[in-house]
Design an enzyme around this catalytic site. Structure first.
Site, mmCIF file in Angstrom:
data_model
loop_
_atom_site.group_PDB
_atom_site.id
_atom_site.type_symbol
_atom_site.label_atom_id
_atom_site.label_comp_id
_atom_site.label_asym_id
_atom_site.label_seq_id
_atom_site.Cartn_x
_atom_site.Cartn_y
_atom_site.Cartn_z
ATOM 1 N N ARG A 29 25.596 -4.863 69.633
ATOM 2 C CA ARG A 29 25.752 -3.416 69.725
ATOM 3 C C ARG A 29 25.504 -2.686 68.413
ATOM 4 O O ARG A 29 24.739 -1.726 68.343
ATOM 5 C CB ARG A 29 27.176 -3.032 70.174
ATOM 6 C CG ARG A 29 27.337 -2.861 71.640
ATOM 7 C CD ARG A 29 28.743 -3.233 72.018
ATOM 8 N NE ARG A 29 28.928 -4.621 71.687
ATOM 9 C CZ ARG A 29 28.591 -5.619 72.500
ATOM 10 N NH1 ARG A 29 28.137 -5.363 73.679
ATOM 11 N NH2 ARG A 29 28.735 -6.875 72.124
ATOM 12 N N THR A 30 26.205 -3.118 67.368
ATOM 13 C CA THR A 30 26.178 -2.303 66.157
ATOM 14 C C THR A 30 24.763 -2.213 65.585
ATOM 15 O O THR A 30 24.275 -1.133 65.258
ATOM 16 C CB THR A 30 27.177 -2.854 65.121
ATOM 17 O OG1 THR A 30 28.447 -2.945 65.761
ATOM 18 C CG2 THR A 30 27.281 -1.943 63.916
ATOM 19 N N LYS B 238 19.334 -18.274 49.616
ATOM 20 C CA LYS B 238 18.931 -18.877 48.330
ATOM 21 C C LYS B 238 19.972 -18.607 47.252
ATOM 22 O O LYS B 238 19.786 -18.974 46.091
ATOM 23 C CB LYS B 238 17.600 -18.268 47.868
ATOM 24 C CG LYS B 238 16.444 -18.472 48.812
ATOM 25 C CD LYS B 238 15.207 -17.789 48.207
ATOM 26 C CE LYS B 238 14.042 -17.805 49.160
ATOM 27 N NZ LYS B 238 12.961 -16.930 48.664
ATOM 28 N N ARG C 62 26.346 -5.313 57.566
ATOM 29 C CA ARG C 62 27.478 -6.098 58.089
ATOM 30 C C ARG C 62 27.555 -7.407 57.325
ATOM 31 O O ARG C 62 26.523 -8.054 57.105
ATOM 32 C CB ARG C 62 27.298 -6.370 59.577
ATOM 33 C CG ARG C 62 28.271 -7.424 60.090
ATOM 34 C CD ARG C 62 28.278 -7.528 61.579
ATOM 35 N NE ARG C 62 28.874 -6.350 62.181
ATOM 36 C CZ ARG C 62 29.167 -6.258 63.475
ATOM 37 N NH1 ARG C 62 28.910 -7.266 64.287
ATOM 38 N NH2 ARG C 62 29.710 -5.160 63.959
ATOM 39 N N HIS D 280 35.645 -1.223 60.099
ATOM 40 C CA HIS D 280 34.421 -1.039 60.895
ATOM 41 C C HIS D 280 34.338 0.452 61.254
ATOM 42 O O HIS D 280 34.555 0.842 62.393
ATOM 43 C CB HIS D 280 34.514 -1.908 62.138
ATOM 44 C CG HIS D 280 33.227 -2.072 62.899
ATOM 45 N ND1 HIS D 280 32.109 -1.292 62.677
ATOM 46 C CD2 HIS D 280 32.903 -2.922 63.894
ATOM 47 C CE1 HIS D 280 31.157 -1.669 63.513
ATOM 48 N NE2 HIS D 280 31.610 -2.662 64.257
#
Ligand code: NCD
Length: 309
Positions: free
Chosen positions: A51-52, A80, A101, A129
Site C-alpha cells: 500500500r504505502t 554493499k 521506509r 508512520h
C-alpha cells in the site's frame, strides 16, 4: 528543508489544511492533474510494502509527476554497506522529494538530515508512520465528521505497531478523546507512549478483552501482530491470533462504529466483516492516496519546487 518524520511535525492547522486539500482533490481531480509536472518522487523502500509504496507512486502519477526508486534493500547499495545518509544525499541529486521506509527506528530522521530535498517517513521500524496516520485521519473525518469526543479502541500489537503510535500522537490533540488500549500483556503500548497520555491527561484504559469494551467504541482500529519485529518465532506464534474480529463479536457494537485497519490483514479481521457497512479499511487505502497527494503538494510548494496549486 522541511521533512515529515513524525505526524507531530505537522501542526493541527496544517493537518486541517491537508484534509481540505485532499477533499478538494477528491472533488476536482482534474485541477491537480499537472500540479507536479516534471517533478520526481523517489521511493526508497528498505522494507516490504504494498500500500504505502504504491500509494505514494499513484499519488505522484495523479499529480502529473514521475517516480523512481527501489522496493527492497537487496537491490540498492545498502546491500554493499552504504549508509542511509549517503543514499539520501545521492538520491537528492535525482529526485525532488523522497519517501523512505526502513526497518530501523530513526532512519528517516537521519535521511532527512542528509538530504537536500524533503523526506517523508513511510515507516521507521516500530516507531512512526505519519502518512498512514494521514490516511486514518481523513477516514475518521469522512466517516465521523469530527475528531472530537471520540472513544477509540486500538487493538492488537500496540507495542511494535508504528501506525498505532502515530495515530495516538495525532489524536491526542483533540478534545474529548478517550482511548481503549486492547492488547495481550506482552504487546502493550511502549512506556514512552503511555507517558505522553499521562502528561497530556488523556483518559485511557488498558484491557485484554475486546468484547467487553466493544459497546463503548466509536472507532475500532485493529492491527496485525508485527512478526518481523519479534525476537523469537514462538512468541509470535503464541500471540498472533490473540484477536480475530468476527461478525459475532460485533453483535453489541455501535451501529455507527468505524472499523479500521492499516492493512495488511493476516487473520485479525474475518473476511465476513468486509461486507459490513462499518468496515472502512479499504476506504482507508484510498484516503491514503489523497492525503499523500496533499502532503507532497505542500512540501514541494514549501521547497519552492512547484507553484500554487
Ligand atoms: C503498516 C505498516 O507498515 O506499519 N502497513 C501500512 O503501511 N499500511 C501496518 C503493518 O504492516 O501492519
Amino acid at each position: 528543508m522541511r521533512s515529515v518524520i513524525d505526524v507531530l511535525d505537522l501542526s493541527e492547522q496544517e493537518l486541517d489544511e491537508l484534509i481540505a486539500t485532499a477533499l478538494d482533490i477528491i472533488a476536482n481531480p482534474a485541477k491537480y492533474a499537472e500540479a507536479c509536472h516534471g517533478k520526481k518522487l523517489a521511493t526508497l523502500f528498505f522494507e516490504p510494502s504494498t500500500r504505502t509504496r504504491l500509494s505514494f507512486e499513484a499519488a505522484m502519477y495523479e499529480l502529473g509527476g514521475n517516480v523512481l526508486g527501489f522496493s527492497e534493500a537487496n537491490s540498492s547499495s545498502a546491500a554493499k554497506g552504504e549508509s542511509v545518509a549517503d543514499t539520501a544525499k545521492t538520491v537528492s541529486c535525482y529526485a525532488d522529494i523522497i519517501a523512505m521506509r526502513h526497518p530501523k527506528e530513526g532512519a528517516a530522521y537521519i535521511a532527512a538530515q542528509a538530504a537536500s530535498v524533503p523526506v517523508i517517513n513511510a515507516g521507521d521500524g516500530g516507531h512512526c508512520h505519519p502518512t498512514q496516520t494521514l490516511a486514518d485521519l481523513l477516514t475518521i473525518y469522512r466517516e465521523k465528521g469530527t475528531f472530537e469526543n471520540l472513544t477509540i479502541g486500538l487493538c492488537g500489537d500496540l507495542k511494535f505497531g508504528r501506525t498505532v503510535h502515530s495515530l495516538i500522537n495525532a489524536m491526542s490533540r483533540y478534545a474529548g478523546l478517550k482511548l481503549v488500549l486492547i492488547s495481550p500483556q506482552e504487546l502493550k503500548v511502549p512506556s514512552y507512549v503511555k507517558q505522553k497520555l499521562k502528561d497530556e491527561h488523556i483518559p485511557y484504559e488498558q484491557t485484554t478483552n475486546l468484547e467487553a469494551v466493544m459497546p463503548k467504541l466509536d472507532v475500532l482500529y485493529m492491527t496485525r501482530v508485527q512478526r518481523e519485529r519479534f525476537f523469537n518465532e514462538e512468541d509470535y506464534l503464541r500471540l498472533k491470533d490473540s484477536y480475530v474480529l468476527t461478525l459475532d463479536k460485533l453483535a453489541n457494537a455501535k451501529e455507527d462504529l468505524v472499523i479500521m485497519h492499516p492493512l495488511p490483514r493476516v487473520n485479525e479481521i474475518s473476511v465476513a466483516v468486509d461486507n459490513d457497512p462499518r468496515a472502512c479499511y479499504f476506504k482507508q487505502v484510498l484516503n491514503g492516496k489523497y492525503m499523500r497527494m496533499a502532503l507532497m503538494l505542500k512540501l514541494l510548494k514549501e521547497a519552492g519546487k512547484i507553484n500554487e496549486y
